[in-house]
Design a protein around this motif. Structure first.
Motif, PDB file in Angstrom:
ATOM      1  N   ALA A 220       0.828  -1.208   0.000  1.00  0.00           N
ATOM      2  CA  ALA A 220       0.000   0.000   0.000  1.00  0.00           C
ATOM      3  C   ALA A 220       0.862   1.259   0.000  1.00  0.00           C
ATOM      4  O   ALA A 220       0.561   2.227  -0.700  1.00  0.00           O
ATOM      5  CB  ALA A 220      -0.943  -0.001   1.194  1.00  0.00           C
ATOM      6  N   VAL A 221       1.940   1.249   0.759  1.00  0.00           N
ATOM      7  CA  VAL A 221       2.847   2.398   0.780  1.00  0.00           C
ATOM      8  C   VAL A 221       3.436   2.617  -0.612  1.00  0.00           C
ATOM      9  O   VAL A 221       3.499   3.753  -1.098  1.00  0.00           O
ATOM     10  CB  VAL A 221       3.961   2.213   1.833  1.00  0.00           C
ATOM     11  CG1 VAL A 221       5.069   3.235   1.663  1.00  0.00           C
ATOM     12  CG2 VAL A 221       3.384   2.299   3.234  1.00  0.00           C
ATOM     13  N   ASP A 222       3.853   1.536  -1.255  1.00  0.00           N
ATOM     14  CA  ASP A 222       4.379   1.648  -2.624  1.00  0.00           C
ATOM     15  C   ASP A 222       3.339   2.265  -3.560  1.00  0.00           C
ATOM     16  O   ASP A 222       3.668   3.133  -4.373  1.00  0.00           O
ATOM     17  CB  ASP A 222       4.802   0.279  -3.162  1.00  0.00           C
ATOM     18  CG  ASP A 222       6.042  -0.265  -2.475  1.00  0.00           C
ATOM     19  OD1 ASP A 222       6.776   0.517  -1.842  1.00  0.00           O
ATOM     20  OD2 ASP A 222       6.276  -1.491  -2.583  1.00  0.00           O
TER      21      ASP A 222
ATOM     22  N   GLU B 133      -1.367   6.152  -6.272  1.00  0.00           N
ATOM     23  CA  GLU B 133      -2.427   5.182  -6.549  1.00  0.00           C
ATOM     24  C   GLU B 133      -3.167   4.896  -5.235  1.00  0.00           C
ATOM     25  O   GLU B 133      -3.255   3.758  -4.779  1.00  0.00           O
ATOM     26  CB  GLU B 133      -1.836   3.907  -7.145  1.00  0.00           C
ATOM     27  CG  GLU B 133      -1.162   4.138  -8.493  1.00  0.00           C
ATOM     28  CD  GLU B 133      -0.629   2.870  -9.100  1.00  0.00           C
ATOM     29  OE1 GLU B 133      -1.464   1.974  -9.377  1.00  0.00           O
ATOM     30  OE2 GLU B 133       0.589   2.760  -9.274  1.00  0.00           O
ATOM     31  N   ASN B 134      -3.703   5.958  -4.664  1.00  0.00           N
ATOM     32  CA  ASN B 134      -4.327   5.864  -3.346  1.00  0.00           C
ATOM     33  C   ASN B 134      -5.538   4.946  -3.314  1.00  0.00           C
ATOM     34  O   ASN B 134      -5.729   4.209  -2.344  1.00  0.00           O
ATOM     35  CB  ASN B 134      -4.699   7.250  -2.837  1.00  0.00           C
ATOM     36  CG  ASN B 134      -3.481   8.118  -2.629  1.00  0.00           C
ATOM     37  OD1 ASN B 134      -2.397   7.634  -2.351  1.00  0.00           O
ATOM     38  ND2 ASN B 134      -3.654   9.420  -2.784  1.00  0.00           N
ATOM     39  N   GLN B 135      -6.359   4.987  -4.330  1.00  0.00           N
ATOM     40  CA  GLN B 135      -7.559   4.139  -4.351  1.00  0.00           C
ATOM     41  C   GLN B 135      -7.177   2.665  -4.372  1.00  0.00           C
ATOM     42  O   GLN B 135      -7.813   1.849  -3.704  1.00  0.00           O
ATOM     43  CB  GLN B 135      -8.455   4.490  -5.538  1.00  0.00           C
ATOM     44  CG  GLN B 135      -9.204   5.796  -5.373  1.00  0.00           C
ATOM     45  CD  GLN B 135     -10.033   5.831  -4.105  1.00  0.00           C
ATOM     46  OE1 GLN B 135      -9.716   6.559  -3.165  1.00  0.00           O
ATOM     47  NE2 GLN B 135     -11.083   5.063  -4.046  1.00  0.00           N
ATOM     48  N   ARG B 136      -6.170   2.323  -5.140  1.00  0.00           N
ATOM     49  CA  ARG B 136      -5.708   0.928  -5.172  1.00  0.00           C
ATOM     50  C   ARG B 136      -5.147   0.527  -3.817  1.00  0.00           C
ATOM     51  O   ARG B 136      -5.341  -0.602  -3.374  1.00  0.00           O
ATOM     52  CB  ARG B 136      -4.661   0.723  -6.265  1.00  0.00           C
ATOM     53  CG  ARG B 136      -5.277   0.705  -7.661  1.00  0.00           C
ATOM     54  CD  ARG B 136      -4.280   0.364  -8.740  1.00  0.00           C
ATOM     55  NE  ARG B 136      -3.676  -0.942  -8.508  1.00  0.00           N
ATOM     56  CZ  ARG B 136      -2.498  -1.314  -9.028  1.00  0.00           C
ATOM     57  NH1 ARG B 136      -1.812  -0.484  -9.796  1.00  0.00           N
ATOM     58  NH2 ARG B 136      -2.015  -2.501  -8.791  1.00  0.00           N
ATOM     59  N   ALA B 137      -4.448   1.444  -3.155  1.00  0.00           N
ATOM     60  CA  ALA B 137      -3.896   1.161  -1.833  1.00  0.00           C
ATOM     61  C   ALA B 137      -5.024   0.890  -0.838  1.00  0.00           C
ATOM     62  O   ALA B 137      -4.950  -0.063  -0.049  1.00  0.00           O
ATOM     63  CB  ALA B 137      -3.031   2.318  -1.364  1.00  0.00           C
ATOM     64  N   ILE B 138      -6.052   1.719  -0.872  1.00  0.00           N
ATOM     65  CA  ILE B 138      -7.201   1.538   0.016  1.00  0.00           C
ATOM     66  C   ILE B 138      -7.858   0.191  -0.237  1.00  0.00           C
ATOM     67  O   ILE B 138      -8.177  -0.555   0.704  1.00  0.00           O
ATOM     68  CB  ILE B 138      -8.211   2.690  -0.157  1.00  0.00           C
ATOM     69  CG1 ILE B 138      -7.609   3.991   0.391  1.00  0.00           C
ATOM     70  CG2 ILE B 138      -9.543   2.367   0.523  1.00  0.00           C
ATOM     71  CD1 ILE B 138      -8.392   5.235  -0.003  1.00  0.00           C
ATOM     72  N   GLN B 139      -8.072  -0.138  -1.486  1.00  0.00           N
ATOM     73  CA  GLN B 139      -8.711  -1.408  -1.838  1.00  0.00           C
ATOM     74  C   GLN B 139      -7.881  -2.594  -1.373  1.00  0.00           C
ATOM     75  O   GLN B 139      -8.409  -3.558  -0.813  1.00  0.00           O
ATOM     76  CB  GLN B 139      -8.958  -1.487  -3.349  1.00  0.00           C
ATOM     77  CG  GLN B 139      -9.746  -2.701  -3.775  1.00  0.00           C
ATOM     78  CD  GLN B 139     -11.123  -2.757  -3.151  1.00  0.00           C
ATOM     79  OE1 GLN B 139     -11.791  -1.744  -2.983  1.00  0.00           O
ATOM     80  NE2 GLN B 139     -11.553  -3.940  -2.781  1.00  0.00           N
TER      81      GLN B 139
END
Length: 48
Positions: A18-20, A26-32
């Motif tokens: 998620a940090v990467d 790519e915040n939405q992908r991190a959240i998901q």
């Protein structure tokens, strides 16, 4: 491997990924990703 060790490994891997993603905006992908892994860990906990 004990359940808590597996849960910890899943969580650490997810946080790292998620940090990467966030570093690449790519915040939405991190959240998901974090939500999916949270569900995975909860299933492991409930299943034990």
């Amino acid at each position: 491997m004990a359940m808590y060790e597996k849960m910890y490994a899943i969580l650490c891997g997810a946080v790292s990924d998620a940090v990467d993603l966030m570093e690449n905006d790519e915040n939405q992908r991190a959240i998901q990703l974090l939500k999916e892994k949270l569900c995975e860990i909860e299933e492991l906990y409930i299943g034990e």
